[in-house]
Design a protein around this motif. Structure first.
Motif, mmCIF file in Angstrom:
data_model
loop_
_atom_site.group_PDB
_atom_site.id
_atom_site.type_symbol
_atom_site.label_atom_id
_atom_site.label_comp_id
_atom_site.label_asym_id
_atom_site.label_seq_id
_atom_site.Cartn_x
_atom_site.Cartn_y
_atom_site.Cartn_z
ATOM 1 N N GLN A 128 0.830 -1.206 0.000
ATOM 2 C CA GLN A 128 0.000 0.000 0.000
ATOM 3 C C GLN A 128 0.866 1.259 0.000
ATOM 4 O O GLN A 128 0.550 2.243 -0.672
ATOM 5 C CB GLN A 128 -0.929 0.016 1.212
ATOM 6 C CG GLN A 128 -2.021 -1.030 1.160
ATOM 7 C CD GLN A 128 -2.746 -1.157 2.494
ATOM 8 O OE1 GLN A 128 -2.136 -1.051 3.569
ATOM 9 N NE2 GLN A 128 -4.052 -1.386 2.426
ATOM 10 N N THR A 129 1.956 1.224 0.753
ATOM 11 C CA THR A 129 2.871 2.359 0.786
ATOM 12 C C THR A 129 3.512 2.558 -0.582
ATOM 13 O O THR A 129 3.621 3.692 -1.067
ATOM 14 C CB THR A 129 3.951 2.157 1.873
ATOM 15 O OG1 THR A 129 3.305 1.978 3.132
ATOM 16 C CG2 THR A 129 4.898 3.336 1.949
ATOM 17 N N ALA A 130 3.924 1.467 -1.220
ATOM 18 C CA ALA A 130 4.515 1.550 -2.559
ATOM 19 C C ALA A 130 3.520 2.149 -3.542
ATOM 20 O O ALA A 130 3.879 3.000 -4.366
ATOM 21 C CB ALA A 130 4.956 0.161 -3.028
ATOM 22 N N GLU A 131 2.263 1.747 -3.445
ATOM 23 C CA GLU A 131 1.236 2.298 -4.329
ATOM 24 C C GLU A 131 1.048 3.797 -4.074
ATOM 25 O O GLU A 131 0.963 4.584 -5.009
ATOM 26 C CB GLU A 131 -0.088 1.568 -4.112
ATOM 27 C CG GLU A 131 -1.190 2.041 -5.032
ATOM 28 C CD GLU A 131 -2.496 1.321 -4.780
ATOM 29 O OE1 GLU A 131 -3.541 1.946 -5.030
ATOM 30 O OE2 GLU A 131 -2.485 0.167 -4.330
ATOM 31 N N ALA A 132 1.013 4.184 -2.798
ATOM 32 C CA ALA A 132 0.832 5.601 -2.456
ATOM 33 C C ALA A 132 1.999 6.453 -2.945
ATOM 34 O O ALA A 132 1.807 7.600 -3.329
ATOM 35 C CB ALA A 132 0.655 5.767 -0.948
ATOM 36 N N LEU A 133 3.198 5.897 -2.920
ATOM 37 C CA LEU A 133 4.387 6.644 -3.339
ATOM 38 C C LEU A 133 4.720 6.465 -4.811
ATOM 39 O O LEU A 133 5.603 7.140 -5.330
ATOM 40 C CB LEU A 133 5.592 6.218 -2.491
ATOM 41 C CG LEU A 133 5.536 6.572 -1.015
ATOM 42 C CD1 LEU A 133 6.708 5.947 -0.268
ATOM 43 C CD2 LEU A 133 5.515 8.077 -0.823
ATOM 44 N N CYS A 135 6.083 3.738 -6.228
ATOM 45 C CA CYS A 135 7.390 3.096 -6.365
ATOM 46 C C CYS A 135 7.232 1.600 -6.085
ATOM 47 O O CYS A 135 6.142 1.119 -5.814
ATOM 48 C CB CYS A 135 8.403 3.732 -5.414
ATOM 49 S SG CYS A 135 8.027 3.514 -3.668
ATOM 50 N N SER A 136 8.330 0.879 -6.108
ATOM 51 C CA SER A 136 8.288 -0.559 -5.877
ATOM 52 C C SER A 136 8.290 -0.878 -4.379
ATOM 53 O O SER A 136 8.689 -0.050 -3.555
ATOM 54 C CB SER A 136 9.493 -1.233 -6.528
ATOM 55 O OG SER A 136 10.675 -0.879 -5.835
ATOM 56 N N VAL A 137 7.861 -2.097 -4.061
ATOM 57 C CA VAL A 137 7.884 -2.556 -2.672
ATOM 58 C C VAL A 137 9.325 -2.599 -2.172
ATOM 59 O O VAL A 137 9.609 -2.246 -1.026
ATOM 60 C CB VAL A 137 7.199 -3.936 -2.535
ATOM 61 C CG1 VAL A 137 7.386 -4.510 -1.142
ATOM 62 C CG2 VAL A 137 5.717 -3.831 -2.871
ATOM 63 N N GLY A 138 10.249 -2.994 -3.031
ATOM 64 C CA GLY A 138 11.656 -3.016 -2.657
ATOM 65 C C GLY A 138 12.168 -1.638 -2.281
ATOM 66 O O GLY A 138 12.946 -1.480 -1.343
ATOM 67 N N ASN A 139 11.723 -0.626 -3.011
ATOM 68 C CA ASN A 139 12.104 0.744 -2.702
ATOM 69 C C ASN A 139 11.557 1.145 -1.338
ATOM 70 O O ASN A 139 12.252 1.793 -0.549
ATOM 71 C CB ASN A 139 11.588 1.684 -3.795
ATOM 72 C CG ASN A 139 12.154 3.079 -3.680
ATOM 73 O OD1 ASN A 139 12.153 3.669 -2.618
ATOM 74 N ND2 ASN A 139 12.626 3.606 -4.804
#
Length: 172
Positions: A128-133, A135-139
């Motif tokens: 969810q954070t990756a989607e909000a930002l 970027c990738s989950v790894g990032n």
């Protein structure tokens, strides 16, 4: 039927949560108000689409983070000292922790601060954070790791493991 039906209700229902997130991102109540207001102006323009087949809260949160990160001007915030004045009132431990955490958060990069706020305040998953930002989950994982390491370096006295509720209490 008005094309903005439901927008007022959405804002009234989510205003405190969105304002708290904006405050945690900016570290300043006035800048948080400016940030939230500028985002809500964008959201109202998208409201017809969002209200029919979108997730207004997720869209608004993402817009809030993106607007915060893209601001060109450097936030100039005066932070109170973590040490109480010698002749002034004394502060309890929780107040000192809150001040030190806010000072440390202010010294993170914008993306690191956004990751910390979304992951530990908003309690979003890495995905969810990756989607909000955007970027990738790894990032998200690497930014979280770097941000926590930086927070530990900036405020080692706060480095003991804390639960989410303790973090939320300190940041209120």
């Amino acid at each position: 039927m008005d094309r903005h039906d439901g927008f007022r209700e959405f804002v009234l229902a989510r205003q405190q949560t969105l304002m708290r997130t904006a405050y945690l991102l900016t570290g300043d109540a006035h800048l948080a108000e400016d940030l939230l207001q500028s985002v809500l102006i964008k959201v109202v323009g998208q409201w017809p689409k969002l209200s029919v087949n979108g997730n207004p809260e997720a869209y608004t949160r993402k817009a809030l983070v993106n607007q915060y990160i893209s601001w060109r001007r450097r936030l100039q915030v005066e932070w109170p000292s973590a040490s109480p004045p010698e002749h002034g009132a004394s502060y309890d431990e929780e107040t000192v922790d809150r001040i030190m955490l806010r000072q440390a958060l202010a010294r993170l990069t914008r993306k690191q601060r956004a990751v910390i706020v979304l992951r530990f305040w908003e309690d979003l998953t890495e995905a969810q954070t990756a989607e909000a930002l955007g970027c990738s989950v790894g990032n998200v994982k690497s930014q979280t790791h770097r941000a926590l390491a930086r927070l530990r370096a900036l405020a080692p006295e706060l480095a003991e493991p804390r639960s989410l509720s303790e973090f939320q209490e300190v940041t209120r």
